[in-house]
Design a protein around this motif. Structure first.
Motif, PDB file in Angstrom:
ATOM      1  N   GLN A 177       0.870  -1.173   0.000  1.00 27.19           N
ATOM      2  CA  GLN A 177       0.000   0.000   0.000  1.00 27.19           C
ATOM      3  C   GLN A 177       0.905   1.221   0.000  1.00 27.19           C
ATOM      4  OE1 GLN A 177       0.404  -1.846   2.996  1.00 27.19           O
ATOM      5  NE2 GLN A 177      -0.352  -0.615   4.688  1.00 27.19           N
ATOM      6  N   PRO A 178       0.399   2.400  -0.358  1.00 29.00           N
ATOM      7  CA  PRO A 178       1.249   3.598  -0.314  1.00 29.00           C
ATOM      8  C   PRO A 178       1.786   3.815   1.099  1.00 29.00           C
ATOM      9  CG  PRO A 178      -0.787   4.038  -1.521  1.00 29.00           C
ATOM     10  CD  PRO A 178      -0.954   2.691  -0.878  1.00 29.00           C
ATOM     11  N   ILE A 179       3.066   4.186   1.178  1.00 25.60           N
ATOM     12  CA  ILE A 179       3.708   4.405   2.476  1.00 25.60           C
ATOM     13  C   ILE A 179       4.313   5.804   2.486  1.00 25.60           C
ATOM     14  CG2 ILE A 179       5.590   3.664   4.001  1.00 25.60           C
ATOM     15  CD1 ILE A 179       5.179   0.854   3.070  1.00 25.60           C
ATOM     16  N   PRO A 180       3.928   6.642   3.444  1.00 20.59           N
ATOM     17  CA  PRO A 180       4.530   7.974   3.523  1.00 20.59           C
ATOM     18  C   PRO A 180       6.025   7.877   3.799  1.00 20.59           C
ATOM     19  CG  PRO A 180       2.569   7.794   4.924  1.00 20.59           C
ATOM     20  CD  PRO A 180       2.925   6.410   4.493  1.00 20.59           C
ATOM     21  N   SER A 181       6.728   8.965   3.564  1.00 24.36           N
ATOM     22  CA  SER A 181       8.152   9.002   3.892  1.00 24.36           C
ATOM     23  C   SER A 181       8.329   8.873   5.399  1.00 24.36           C
ATOM     24  CB  SER A 181       8.775  10.307   3.393  1.00 24.36           C
ATOM     25  OG  SER A 181       8.160  11.419   4.037  1.00 24.36           O
ATOM     26  N   VAL A 182       9.521   8.489   5.821  1.00 26.16           N
ATOM     27  CA  VAL A 182       9.786   8.281   7.240  1.00 26.16           C
ATOM     28  C   VAL A 182       9.552   9.559   8.027  1.00 26.16           C
ATOM     29  CG1 VAL A 182      11.609   7.750   8.916  1.00 26.16           C
ATOM     30  CG2 VAL A 182      11.350   6.345   6.858  1.00 26.16           C
ATOM     31  N   ASP A 183       9.968  10.703   7.473  1.00 28.37           N
ATOM     32  CA  ASP A 183       9.792  11.960   8.218  1.00 28.37           C
ATOM     33  C   ASP A 183       8.336  12.422   8.254  1.00 28.37           C
ATOM     34  OD1 ASP A 183       9.514  12.736   5.609  1.00 28.37           O
ATOM     35  OD2 ASP A 183      11.210  14.115   5.589  1.00 28.37           O
ATOM     36  N   GLN A 184       7.459  11.747   7.507  1.00 28.97           N
ATOM     37  CA  GLN A 184       6.028  12.030   7.562  1.00 28.97           C
ATOM     38  C   GLN A 184       5.271  10.939   8.318  1.00 28.97           C
ATOM     39  OE1 GLN A 184       4.402  14.829   6.437  1.00 28.97           O
ATOM     40  NE2 GLN A 184       6.476  15.629   6.102  1.00 28.97           N
ATOM     41  N   GLY A 185       6.018  10.111   9.069  1.00 26.94           N
ATOM     42  CA  GLY A 185       5.380   9.086   9.887  1.00 26.94           C
ATOM     43  C   GLY A 185       5.281   7.728   9.248  1.00 26.94           C
ATOM     44  N   GLY A 186       5.873   7.542   8.065  1.00 26.55           N
ATOM     45  CA  GLY A 186       5.844   6.236   7.408  1.00 26.55           C
ATOM     46  C   GLY A 186       6.805   5.250   8.047  1.00 26.55           C
ATOM     47  N   SER A 187       6.628   3.980   7.717  1.00 25.15           N
ATOM     48  CA  SER A 187       7.465   2.940   8.315  1.00 25.15           C
ATOM     49  C   SER A 187       8.199   2.136   7.254  1.00 25.15           C
ATOM     50  CB  SER A 187       6.615   2.010   9.191  1.00 25.15           C
ATOM     51  OG  SER A 187       5.533   1.473   8.439  1.00 25.15           O
ATOM     52  N   GLY A 188       8.699   2.846   6.225  1.00 25.26           N
ATOM     53  CA  GLY A 188       9.554   2.188   5.240  1.00 25.26           C
ATOM     54  C   GLY A 188      10.927   1.912   5.816  1.00 25.26           C
ATOM     55  N   LEU A 189      11.751   1.222   5.048  1.00 24.58           N
ATOM     56  CA  LEU A 189      13.081   0.856   5.523  1.00 24.58           C
ATOM     57  C   LEU A 189      14.018   2.069   5.551  1.00 24.58           C
ATOM     58  CD1 LEU A 189      13.770  -2.579   3.766  1.00 24.58           C
ATOM     59  CD2 LEU A 189      12.635  -2.103   5.948  1.00 24.58           C
ATOM     60  N   VAL A 190      14.920   2.042   6.514  1.00 21.92           N
ATOM     61  CA  VAL A 190      16.005   3.023   6.623  1.00 21.92           C
ATOM     62  C   VAL A 190      17.306   2.251   6.485  1.00 21.92           C
ATOM     63  CG1 VAL A 190      17.111   4.764   8.074  1.00 21.92           C
ATOM     64  CG2 VAL A 190      14.623   4.452   8.174  1.00 21.92           C
ATOM     65  N   PHE A 191      18.197   2.707   5.601  1.00 22.74           N
ATOM     66  CA  PHE A 191      19.434   1.989   5.305  1.00 22.74           C
ATOM     67  C   PHE A 191      20.645   2.761   5.805  1.00 22.74           C
ATOM     68  CE2 PHE A 191      16.356   1.260   1.862  1.00 22.74           C
ATOM     69  CZ  PHE A 191      16.174  -0.116   1.979  1.00 22.74           C
ATOM     70  N   ALA A 192      21.621   2.026   6.296  1.00 19.24           N
ATOM     71  CA  ALA A 192      22.903   2.622   6.666  1.00 19.24           C
ATOM     72  C   ALA A 192      23.801   2.565   5.435  1.00 19.24           C
ATOM     73  CB  ALA A 192      23.525   1.859   7.838  1.00 19.24           C
ATOM     74  N   GLY A 193      23.882   3.688   4.725  1.00 20.15           N
ATOM     75  CA  GLY A 193      24.595   3.725   3.458  1.00 20.15           C
ATOM     76  C   GLY A 193      26.057   3.326   3.590  1.00 20.15           C
ATOM     77  N   GLY A 194      26.484   2.388   2.767  1.00 11.70           N
ATOM     78  CA  GLY A 194      27.875   1.927   2.771  1.00 11.70           C
ATOM     79  C   GLY A 194      28.177   0.845   3.777  1.00 11.70           C
ATOM     80  N   SER A 195      27.204   0.459   4.598  1.00 13.59           N
ATOM     81  CA  SER A 195      27.488  -0.544   5.633  1.00 13.59           C
ATOM     82  C   SER A 195      27.783  -1.921   5.050  1.00 13.59           C
ATOM     83  CB  SER A 195      26.314  -0.636   6.616  1.00 13.59           C
ATOM     84  OG  SER A 195      25.098  -0.924   5.944  1.00 13.59           O
ATOM     85  N   HIS A 196      27.343  -2.176   3.810  1.00 14.55           N
ATOM     86  CA  HIS A 196      27.618  -3.479   3.189  1.00 14.55           C
ATOM     87  C   HIS A 196      29.098  -3.645   2.866  1.00 14.55           C
ATOM     88  CE1 HIS A 196      27.528  -0.748  -0.135  1.00 14.55           C
ATOM     89  NE2 HIS A 196      27.609  -1.673  -1.069  1.00 14.55           N
ATOM     90  N   ARG A 197      29.860  -2.556   2.915  1.00 12.96           N
ATOM     91  CA  ARG A 197      31.303  -2.636   2.646  1.00 12.96           C
ATOM     92  C   ARG A 197      32.133  -2.387   3.913  1.00 12.96           C
ATOM     93  NH1 ARG A 197      29.845  -5.191  -1.252  1.00 12.96           N
ATOM     94  NH2 ARG A 197      29.661  -4.335  -3.357  1.00 12.96           N
ATOM     95  N   ASP A 198      31.471  -2.280   5.066  1.00 11.70           N
ATOM     96  CA  ASP A 198      32.170  -1.988   6.324  1.00 11.70           C
ATOM     97  C   ASP A 198      32.598  -3.301   6.978  1.00 11.70           C
ATOM     98  OD1 ASP A 198      33.164  -0.981   8.651  1.00 11.70           O
ATOM     99  OD2 ASP A 198      31.334   0.024   9.297  1.00 11.70           O
ATOM    100  N   VAL A 199      33.705  -3.844   6.521  1.00 12.34           N
ATOM    101  CA  VAL A 199      34.179  -5.132   7.024  1.00 12.34           C
ATOM    102  C   VAL A 199      34.546  -5.053   8.498  1.00 12.34           C
ATOM    103  CG1 VAL A 199      35.901  -6.948   6.712  1.00 12.34           C
ATOM    104  CG2 VAL A 199      35.009  -5.716   4.720  1.00 12.34           C
TER     105      VAL A 199
END
Length: 349
Positions: A177-199
């Motif tokens: 279903q439509p999901i608002p942005s996180v700063d508008q109260g939505g509960s979509g995913l939040v990603f830690a950018g670059g963490s997939h390369r943080d060995v």
């Protein structure tokens, strides 16, 4: 069919490589999403009891689950009602979500969509796979239901929840279903950018399955923004991600599907691995894990190859169908395949 990719914009490919997450707008057309939602509704009926059982086991332990089972006897309806009541009695926010695994096993139509060029083809392209030499397998699909009052999904990585020893692993997250942005109260995913390369994170700073706060790592926190039905996010198997809770004031649950893929040839973790997977998702892989030797390639009928899709066989009479094609037709097809082989990869800047 075949191995031709969707030719994503080079900026999206570069974003995925750098940050480990990317948003793809209008990935699936509306009629396809309507079919997905209908199939999910039917499959959820078949797996809902397992979802309640899994959540009680994860949050309260096997002993609590056994006690509920003992008190309800063989009456499955009473058992499910007791599981639901147990979860509802927990403090608000104690349950992060309800989760059902592998809906595709109850719906051939869902499997057909998971192996489509829209999903499997896009996943293969983001992983940089050459479909002529490497294949993509389906790991699992999961339905996530955040009910009003459910809490935050803690930071985690998908591969830390999996018994696979690999790096080429990707998850597509599809809101239903439509999901608002996180700063508008939505509960979509939040990603830690670059963490997939943080060995260094799992090597020096403890178990990546038990992270409560990653603010001191310097990651940029990325979201998909407001998402419409048909939009999707993709993230790498080692990308840290979380999701806000669902406000108790919301009238409906937030539902989303996560479809995960991995490259054929990945092996099952051996007993000597430094970390063993978190067992939260054990219900997903228990049906195939014990059929494969530790350290052996993860190949099983419950981990089907989904990309490239099998070519359609042109039916003719006689035992040597391919050789009966006209010589010029075979020549032009070879030229076309040679041309695709040299052009079906976007070049990153």
């Amino acid at each position: 069919h075949g191995c031709c990719f969707n030719m994503l914009d080079a900026k999206l490919l570069l974003q995925y490589e750098r940050h480990g997450a990317v948003t793809v707008r209008s990935l699936l057309p509306r009629p396809t999403m309507e079919s997905v939602i209908n199939e999910v509704d039917c499959a959820w009926v078949a797996i809902k009891a397992n979802a309640y059982e899994q959540k009680v086991r994860v949050l309260l332990g096997d002993d609590a689950l056994a006690q509920i089972r003992s008190s309800t006897g063989s009456d499955n309806a009473r058992f499910v009602k007791a599981l639901r009541r147990t979860l509802n009695e927990l403090p608000e926010g104690a349950v992060p979500f309800m989760q059902g695994f592998n809906l595709w096993r109850h719906s051939p139509a869902l499997l057909d969509i998971w192996r489509s060029a829209h999903l499997a083809g896009t996943a293969a392209e983001l992983l940089g796979l050459d479909g002529r030499r490497k294949k993509l397998r389906l790991y699992q699909d999961s339905l996530f239901v955040k009910r009003p009052g459910d809490g935050m999904t803690n930071w985690h990585t998908d591969l830390a929840m999996s018994p696979l020893d690999c790096n080429d692993f990707i998850t597509c997250w599809l809101p239903l279903q439509p999901i608002p942005s996180v700063d508008q109260g939505g509960s979509g995913l939040v990603f830690a950018g670059g963490s997939h390369r943080d060995v260094a994170l799992p090597f020096w700073h403890g178990d990546p399955r038990e992270l409560d706060d990653v603010s001191n790592r310097g990651y940029s926190q990325l979201t998909g923004g407001a998402l419409e039905v048909g939009d999707a996010t993709f993230h790498h198997g080692w990308t840290l991600h979380c999701a806000p809770g669902c406000s108790s004031g919301q009238s409906t649950p937030r539902r989303a599907l996560a479809v995960s893929y991995f490259t054929d040839g990945a092996t099952v973790l051996s007993s000597s691995a430094r970390l063993q997977p978190n067992t939260e998702d054990a219900d997903s892989y228990s049906d195939w894990l014990h059929d494969i030797k530790l350290g052996a390639p993860a190949r099983h009928k419950l981990l089907p190859v989904v990309w490239p899709r099998p070519r359609q066989v042109h039916r003719t009479t006689g035992p040597h169908r391919a050789s009966q094609q006209p010589k010029r037709q075979r020549w032009t097809r070879k030229k076309r395949e040679d041309r695709l082989r040299t052009t079906n990869h976007a070049t990153l800047p």
